[in-house]
Motif scaffolding. Structure first.
Motif, PDB file in Angstrom:
ATOM      1  N   SER A  93     -39.636 -43.788  29.471  1.00  0.00           N
ATOM      2  CA  SER A  93     -40.047 -44.578  28.302  1.00  0.00           C
ATOM      3  C   SER A  93     -40.816 -43.677  27.337  1.00  0.00           C
ATOM      4  CB  SER A  93     -40.927 -45.757  28.717  1.00  0.00           C
ATOM      5  OG  SER A  93     -42.236 -45.311  28.997  1.00  0.00           O
ATOM      6  N   SER A  94     -40.828 -44.088  26.061  1.00  0.00           N
ATOM      7  CA  SER A  94     -41.544 -43.285  25.060  1.00  0.00           C
ATOM      8  C   SER A  94     -43.056 -43.376  25.284  1.00  0.00           C
ATOM      9  CB  SER A  94     -41.163 -43.719  23.646  1.00  0.00           C
ATOM     10  OG  SER A  94     -41.313 -45.108  23.509  1.00  0.00           O
ATOM     11  N   ASP A  95     -43.534 -44.486  25.864  1.00  0.00           N
ATOM     12  CA  ASP A  95     -44.973 -44.581  26.184  1.00  0.00           C
ATOM     13  C   ASP A  95     -45.364 -43.507  27.195  1.00  0.00           C
ATOM     14  OD1 ASP A  95     -45.217 -46.706  24.523  1.00  0.00           O
ATOM     15  OD2 ASP A  95     -45.266 -48.241  26.094  1.00  0.00           O
ATOM     16  N   GLN A  96     -44.486 -43.326  28.171  1.00  0.00           N
ATOM     17  CA  GLN A  96     -44.774 -42.297  29.178  1.00  0.00           C
ATOM     18  C   GLN A  96     -44.787 -40.906  28.538  1.00  0.00           C
ATOM     19  OE1 GLN A  96     -41.730 -42.808  32.185  1.00  0.00           O
ATOM     20  NE2 GLN A  96     -42.811 -44.482  33.183  1.00  0.00           N
ATOM     21  N   HIS A 164     -28.367 -35.183  26.775  1.00  0.00           N
ATOM     22  CA  HIS A 164     -27.992 -33.844  26.286  1.00  0.00           C
ATOM     23  C   HIS A 164     -27.445 -33.936  24.861  1.00  0.00           C
ATOM     24  CE1 HIS A 164     -28.632 -31.535  29.878  1.00  0.00           C
ATOM     25  NE2 HIS A 164     -27.775 -32.216  30.593  1.00  0.00           N
ATOM     26  N   ASP A 165     -26.532 -34.884  24.650  1.00  0.00           N
ATOM     27  CA  ASP A 165     -25.873 -34.974  23.334  1.00  0.00           C
ATOM     28  C   ASP A 165     -26.857 -35.389  22.249  1.00  0.00           C
ATOM     29  OD1 ASP A 165     -23.222 -34.368  24.388  1.00  0.00           O
ATOM     30  OD2 ASP A 165     -23.554 -36.209  25.504  1.00  0.00           O
ATOM     31  N   ILE A 166     -27.778 -36.288  22.613  1.00  0.00           N
ATOM     32  CA  ILE A 166     -28.779 -36.718  21.630  1.00  0.00           C
ATOM     33  C   ILE A 166     -29.677 -35.538  21.270  1.00  0.00           C
ATOM     34  CG2 ILE A 166     -30.730 -38.279  21.229  1.00  0.00           C
ATOM     35  CD1 ILE A 166     -29.276 -40.293  23.119  1.00  0.00           C
ATOM     36  N   SER A 167     -30.050 -34.773  22.270  1.00  0.00           N
ATOM     37  CA  SER A 167     -30.920 -33.623  21.955  1.00  0.00           C
ATOM     38  C   SER A 167     -30.148 -32.612  21.095  1.00  0.00           C
ATOM     39  CB  SER A 167     -31.489 -32.977  23.221  1.00  0.00           C
ATOM     40  OG  SER A 167     -30.676 -31.968  23.713  1.00  0.00           O
ATOM     41  N   ILE A 168     -28.853 -32.441  21.335  1.00  0.00           N
ATOM     42  CA  ILE A 168     -28.051 -31.533  20.499  1.00  0.00           C
ATOM     43  C   ILE A 168     -27.956 -32.084  19.072  1.00  0.00           C
ATOM     44  CG2 ILE A 168     -25.760 -30.517  20.114  1.00  0.00           C
ATOM     45  CD1 ILE A 168     -25.341 -30.581  23.178  1.00  0.00           C
ATOM     46  N   LEU A 169     -27.705 -33.391  18.965  1.00  0.00           N
ATOM     47  CA  LEU A 169     -27.563 -34.020  17.646  1.00  0.00           C
ATOM     48  C   LEU A 169     -28.830 -33.821  16.802  1.00  0.00           C
ATOM     49  CD1 LEU A 169     -25.760 -35.846  15.883  1.00  0.00           C
ATOM     50  CD2 LEU A 169     -26.802 -37.813  17.000  1.00  0.00           C
ATOM     51  N   ASP A 304     -40.884 -29.538  23.012  1.00  0.00           N
ATOM     52  CA  ASP A 304     -42.207 -30.009  23.429  1.00  0.00           C
ATOM     53  C   ASP A 304     -42.212 -31.545  23.573  1.00  0.00           C
ATOM     54  OD1 ASP A 304     -42.031 -30.861  20.825  1.00  0.00           O
ATOM     55  OD2 ASP A 304     -43.804 -29.806  20.102  1.00  0.00           O
ATOM     56  N   GLY A 305     -43.403 -32.113  23.667  1.00  0.00           N
ATOM     57  CA  GLY A 305     -43.522 -33.556  23.841  1.00  0.00           C
ATOM     58  C   GLY A 305     -42.904 -34.335  22.695  1.00  0.00           C
ATOM     59  N   TYR A 306     -43.088 -33.838  21.478  1.00  0.00           N
ATOM     60  CA  TYR A 306     -42.535 -34.549  20.315  1.00  0.00           C
ATOM     61  C   TYR A 306     -41.009 -34.536  20.344  1.00  0.00           C
ATOM     62  CZ  TYR A 306     -41.229 -35.675  15.551  1.00  0.00           C
ATOM     63  OH  TYR A 306     -40.624 -36.241  14.468  1.00  0.00           O
ATOM     64  N   ASN A 307     -40.460 -33.389  20.689  1.00  0.00           N
ATOM     65  CA  ASN A 307     -39.005 -33.240  20.804  1.00  0.00           C
ATOM     66  C   ASN A 307     -38.471 -34.237  21.848  1.00  0.00           C
ATOM     67  OD1 ASN A 307     -36.681 -31.961  22.351  1.00  0.00           O
ATOM     68  ND2 ASN A 307     -36.717 -30.599  20.590  1.00  0.00           N
ATOM     69  N   ALA A 308     -39.173 -34.335  22.972  1.00  0.00           N
ATOM     70  CA  ALA A 308     -38.768 -35.269  24.039  1.00  0.00           C
ATOM     71  C   ALA A 308     -38.925 -36.708  23.572  1.00  0.00           C
ATOM     72  CB  ALA A 308     -39.618 -35.032  25.284  1.00  0.00           C
ATOM     73  N   TYR A 309     -39.971 -36.951  22.784  1.00  0.00           N
ATOM     74  CA  TYR A 309     -40.269 -38.307  22.300  1.00  0.00           C
ATOM     75  C   TYR A 309     -39.122 -38.847  21.445  1.00  0.00           C
ATOM     76  CZ  TYR A 309     -43.042 -42.031  20.090  1.00  0.00           C
ATOM     77  OH  TYR A 309     -43.509 -43.230  19.646  1.00  0.00           O
ATOM     78  N   ARG A 310     -38.633 -38.012  20.528  1.00  0.00           N
ATOM     79  CA  ARG A 310     -37.530 -38.453  19.644  1.00  0.00           C
ATOM     80  C   ARG A 310     -36.297 -38.819  20.472  1.00  0.00           C
ATOM     81  NH1 ARG A 310     -36.530 -33.771  15.401  1.00  0.00           N
ATOM     82  NH2 ARG A 310     -35.850 -35.296  13.890  1.00  0.00           N
ATOM     83  N   VAL A 311     -36.008 -37.985  21.460  1.00  0.00           N
ATOM     84  CA  VAL A 311     -34.812 -38.234  22.275  1.00  0.00           C
ATOM     85  C   VAL A 311     -34.984 -39.519  23.093  1.00  0.00           C
ATOM     86  CG1 VAL A 311     -33.428 -37.333  24.201  1.00  0.00           C
ATOM     87  CG2 VAL A 311     -34.106 -35.813  22.335  1.00  0.00           C
ATOM     88  N   VAL A 312     -36.161 -39.701  23.673  1.00  0.00           N
ATOM     89  CA  VAL A 312     -36.388 -40.901  24.491  1.00  0.00           C
ATOM     90  C   VAL A 312     -36.408 -42.156  23.603  1.00  0.00           C
ATOM     91  CG1 VAL A 312     -38.056 -42.061  26.009  1.00  0.00           C
ATOM     92  CG2 VAL A 312     -37.446 -39.683  26.424  1.00  0.00           C
ATOM     93  N   LYS A 313     -36.946 -42.023  22.383  1.00  0.00           N
ATOM     94  CA  LYS A 313     -36.904 -43.156  21.441  1.00  0.00           C
ATOM     95  C   LYS A 313     -35.447 -43.562  21.155  1.00  0.00           C
ATOM     96  CE  LYS A 313     -40.694 -44.962  19.822  1.00  0.00           C
ATOM     97  NZ  LYS A 313     -40.888 -46.416  19.930  1.00  0.00           N
ATOM     98  N   ALA A 314     -34.596 -42.565  20.976  1.00  0.00           N
ATOM     99  CA  ALA A 314     -33.178 -42.843  20.719  1.00  0.00           C
ATOM    100  C   ALA A 314     -32.534 -43.489  21.947  1.00  0.00           C
ATOM    101  CB  ALA A 314     -32.443 -41.564  20.343  1.00  0.00           C
ATOM    102  N   LEU A 315     -32.897 -43.012  23.127  1.00  0.00           N
ATOM    103  CA  LEU A 315     -32.360 -43.605  24.363  1.00  0.00           C
ATOM    104  C   LEU A 315     -32.809 -45.062  24.489  1.00  0.00           C
ATOM    105  CD1 LEU A 315     -32.960 -40.586  26.786  1.00  0.00           C
ATOM    106  CD2 LEU A 315     -30.726 -41.532  26.166  1.00  0.00           C
ATOM    107  N   GLU A 316     -34.049 -45.329  24.114  1.00  0.00           N
ATOM    108  CA  GLU A 316     -34.546 -46.714  24.171  1.00  0.00           C
ATOM    109  C   GLU A 316     -33.798 -47.603  23.179  1.00  0.00           C
ATOM    110  OE1 GLU A 316     -39.172 -46.249  25.655  1.00  0.00           O
ATOM    111  OE2 GLU A 316     -38.769 -46.089  23.512  1.00  0.00           O
ATOM    112  N   ALA A 317     -33.553 -47.079  21.979  1.00  0.00           N
ATOM    113  CA  ALA A 317     -32.835 -47.878  20.973  1.00  0.00           C
ATOM    114  C   ALA A 317     -31.409 -48.159  21.445  1.00  0.00           C
ATOM    115  CB  ALA A 317     -32.820 -47.139  19.636  1.00  0.00           C
ATOM    116  N   ALA A 318     -30.765 -47.148  22.017  1.00  0.00           N
ATOM    117  CA  ALA A 318     -29.395 -47.334  22.512  1.00  0.00           C
ATOM    118  C   ALA A 318     -29.380 -48.357  23.654  1.00  0.00           C
ATOM    119  CB  ALA A 318     -28.817 -45.996  22.968  1.00  0.00           C
TER     120      ALA A 318
END
Ligand SMILES: NC(=O)c1ccc[n+]([C@@H]2O[C@H](COP(=O)([O-])OP(=O)(O)OC[C@H]3O[C@@H](n4cnc5c(N)ncnc54)[C@H](O)[C@@H]3O)[C@@H](O)[C@H]2O)c1
Length: 337
Positions: A93-96, A164-169, A304-318
């Motif tokens: 989760s993005s909170d984590q 992986h694909d979201i982080s590449i995008l 870093d954490g911010y990079n991970a945050y964006r990807v996890v936010k996208a995973l949550e939205a999906a």
């Protein structure tokens, strides 16, 4: 910590950098400890990660356990005052992710997520091609990440593969999409999607489609980029020519037929493919090297954490879209980390 399928690759890559020594191997499975331990006789083995955390000579810990365990283990490592590299996705989760990012900052330690493709020289070349304008206006992208297995039970194919694909995008375009729609189907295990389809829409283009599945007859690792001047296929499994470029051409070279008519499109074609020479690297080794360099220099890692945050936010939205009949979920958040 975690030397199942992927962990041993991390151990090898860390050692190969020549910048670190692996002094502990940890896994809950005695069998894995013995099998991997035989290759690294100088490393001690344990099934209790706390034993590692108590060892003052340990500077950093690398976590390659199932996704659902990442948050707890990473928090314990940071609380023990050690740097940590965590396999993808960083947490569930993005909170984590926020909690871990804050903790790393408080402790002055490096928190990095293993978004390996950001360290892959052929993905870096793809980004260069897109940014150079050589492909023209990018209409859309298609990501395919499929195989028969490995089937996970802690997370679905979205969180396991599409990460992986979201982080590449995000790496390719360096901005957030406007909205995400997704659908997924659970065939093998109840409520764990084996096949996932997600669409990312950016303001003023492009559109990106991701197909991720561990229930598919062929292993595919491809990105297709469709531009109005050129098109590219990136194929991670093609070791000789991972990038192929196609020119969009008109046949015959008749300027009188407008592009946007049916006849105009019928006259469009592609040139022979061209494979530019790209120096290939060992992405996992580059990722490990970056982690160690950040520890030595004190710089924030690229992933870093911010990079991970964006990807996890996208995973949550999906995930939200999948649960709500594929409605479009906007990506909007205030970054407070
Ligand atoms: N970057 C990549 O390309 C890539 C590829 C594969 C896997 N991964 C990631 O690596 C991680 C591990 O995947 P895998 O395929 O190796 O899984 P796996 O199930 O094969 O291995 C996980 C190992 O962790 C151990 N483990 C579980 N909980 C533990 C704990 N609390 N302490 C110590 N050991 C524990 C298990 O016994 C197992 O041996 C996942 O996060 C996955 O997403 C990344």
């Amino acid at each position: 910590v975690g030397i199942g399928h992927w962990g041993p690759n991390l151990v090898r890559s860390l050692e190969n950098t020549g910048k670190a020594r692996v002094i502990w191997l940890c896994d809950l499975s005695q069998e894995r400890l013995e099998a991997v331990g035989r290759k690294y006789p100088d490393a001690r083995i344990t099934s209790d990660s706390n034993e590692i955390l108590r060892d003052k000579s340990v500077d950093a810990v690398v976590i390659s356990t199932p996704t659902v365990t990442h948050f707890k283990l990473a928090r314990e490592v940071l609380e023990a005052g050690k740097h940590v590299l965590v396999e993808k996705p960083l947490a569930t989760s993005s909170d984590q992710v926020e909690t871990l990012t804050r903790l790393a900052r408080e402790k002055g330690k490096i928190l990095m997520v293993g978004h390996i493709f950001e360290f892959n020289s052929t993905v870096i070349e793809l980004k260069r091609l897109i940014n150079s304008g050589e492909l023209g206006k990018i209409y859309y992208l298609n990501f395919e990440r499929t195989n028969m297995g490995p089937v996970r039970t802690d997370v679905n194919a979205l969180w396991d593969l599409a990460t992986h694909d979201i982080s590449i995008l995000y790496f390719l375009f360096d901005r957030d999409p406007l909205e995400i729609t997704a659908s997924g189907e659970s065939f093998l295990n109840d409520k764990i999607e084996d096949a996932v389809f997600a669409t990312f829409r950016f303001q003023e283009g492009p559109v990106a489609h991701i197909h991720a599945s561990w229930l598919f007859p062929r292993k595919v690792r491809q990105i297709t980029v469709v531009g109005d001047k050129k098109m590219v296929i990136w194929d991670d499994l093609d070791l000789n020519s991972p990038i192929k470029i196609f020119d969009v051409k008109r046949y015959p070279d008749d300027e009188k037929i407008p592009n946007e008519t049916f006849l105009g499109y019928k006259m469009l074609g592609l040139s022979e493919e061209f494979s530019p020479p790209v120096e290939q690297n060992e992405p996992l080794r580059a990722e490990c090297e970056h982690f160690l360099d950040c520890i030595l220099s004190g710089q924030f890692p690229q992933t870093d954490g911010y990079n991970a945050y964006r990807v996890v936010k996208a995973l949550e939205a999906a995930t939200k879209s999948m649960k709500n009949g594929s409605t479009a979920i906007p990506i909007g958040y205030k970054v407070s980390i």
